[in-house]
Design a protein around this motif. Sequence first.
Motif, PDB file in Angstrom:
ATOM      1  N   PHE A 139       0.529  49.087  30.124  1.00 36.70           N
ATOM      2  CA  PHE A 139       1.638  49.216  31.069  1.00 36.70           C
ATOM      3  C   PHE A 139       2.951  48.922  30.346  1.00 36.70           C
ATOM      4  O   PHE A 139       2.997  48.069  29.453  1.00 36.70           O
ATOM      5  N   THR A 140       3.998  49.619  30.746  1.00 35.61           N
ATOM      6  CA  THR A 140       5.329  49.342  30.217  1.00 35.61           C
ATOM      7  C   THR A 140       6.302  49.190  31.385  1.00 35.61           C
ATOM      8  O   THR A 140       6.142  49.825  32.434  1.00 35.61           O
ATOM      9  N   GLN A 141       7.282  48.361  31.166  1.00 34.61           N
ATOM     10  CA  GLN A 141       8.316  48.160  32.184  1.00 34.61           C
ATOM     11  C   GLN A 141       9.259  49.356  32.160  1.00 34.61           C
ATOM     12  O   GLN A 141       9.656  49.820  31.098  1.00 34.61           O
ATOM     13  N   VAL A 142       9.586  49.861  33.355  1.00 31.22           N
ATOM     14  CA  VAL A 142      10.505  50.993  33.453  1.00 31.22           C
ATOM     15  C   VAL A 142      11.600  50.683  34.471  1.00 31.22           C
ATOM     16  O   VAL A 142      11.411  49.893  35.392  1.00 31.22           O
ATOM     17  N   GLY A 143      12.735  51.312  34.274  1.00 33.07           N
ATOM     18  CA  GLY A 143      13.817  51.217  35.251  1.00 33.07           C
ATOM     19  C   GLY A 143      14.484  49.862  35.295  1.00 33.07           C
ATOM     20  O   GLY A 143      14.373  49.040  34.388  1.00 33.07           O
ATOM     21  N   ASN A 144      15.189  49.657  36.391  1.00 28.99           N
ATOM     22  CA  ASN A 144      15.949  48.430  36.620  1.00 28.99           C
ATOM     23  C   ASN A 144      15.105  47.415  37.364  1.00 28.99           C
ATOM     24  O   ASN A 144      14.249  47.768  38.165  1.00 28.99           O
ATOM     25  N   SER A 145      15.385  46.135  37.127  1.00 29.26           N
ATOM     26  CA  SER A 145      14.755  45.093  37.937  1.00 29.26           C
ATOM     27  C   SER A 145      15.622  44.871  39.170  1.00 29.26           C
ATOM     28  O   SER A 145      16.777  45.297  39.226  1.00 29.26           O
ATOM     29  N   TRP A 146      15.054  44.226  40.189  1.00 24.58           N
ATOM     30  CA  TRP A 146      15.794  43.959  41.420  1.00 24.58           C
ATOM     31  C   TRP A 146      15.439  42.566  41.916  1.00 24.58           C
ATOM     32  O   TRP A 146      14.406  42.006  41.550  1.00 24.58           O
ATOM     33  N   PRO A 147      16.293  41.970  42.737  1.00 26.20           N
ATOM     34  CA  PRO A 147      16.044  40.603  43.206  1.00 26.20           C
ATOM     35  C   PRO A 147      14.783  40.524  44.069  1.00 26.20           C
ATOM     36  O   PRO A 147      14.530  41.391  44.903  1.00 26.20           O
TER      37      PRO A 147
END
Length: 162
Positions: A139-147
Amino acid sequence: MTIGLTISPASAFTVEQRKAFEALVLQDPQVQREGLTGRIAEAHYLALLFLNDELVGTNAIKSNRPYQRTLEERAGVSLADAEYFGEIGYLHVDKQCRRARLADILLLGTFAVVKGQGLFATIQSMNVASRRLFERHGFTQVGNSWPSNKIKDRVNLYVRPG
């Protein structure tokens, strides 16, 4: 020591088995309690991991396209329905059994069921153990994180393409 893993459509499990799944998942204070019973019953697949006949781990593959669209919006990415079978959720190992890599068994079993199709998951930034687990399995992290709406942290979208 005997390890057993059962992965089947949610509808194949008895009400008692789904309640045991729910009880273990509820050890995580971040799980949304409202409607959990229904969400478990509607999952594509549930995975129950037993150690010496005691339930010690859970996992599910959920497919809720409206929720998927919400995650896409939050992360600023698109997950094509044809490429992603669903979301991994309710991955939980009893506190007494952690550090034994039982979550790896749950994930590997999940991969076998979806037969190479893509999956995604959301992981809190501060949950380093989960991030490492998912990264170890492609798995890879994609996009923006959010609160996060549960704790003071940020949520990240992780994907494992098919």
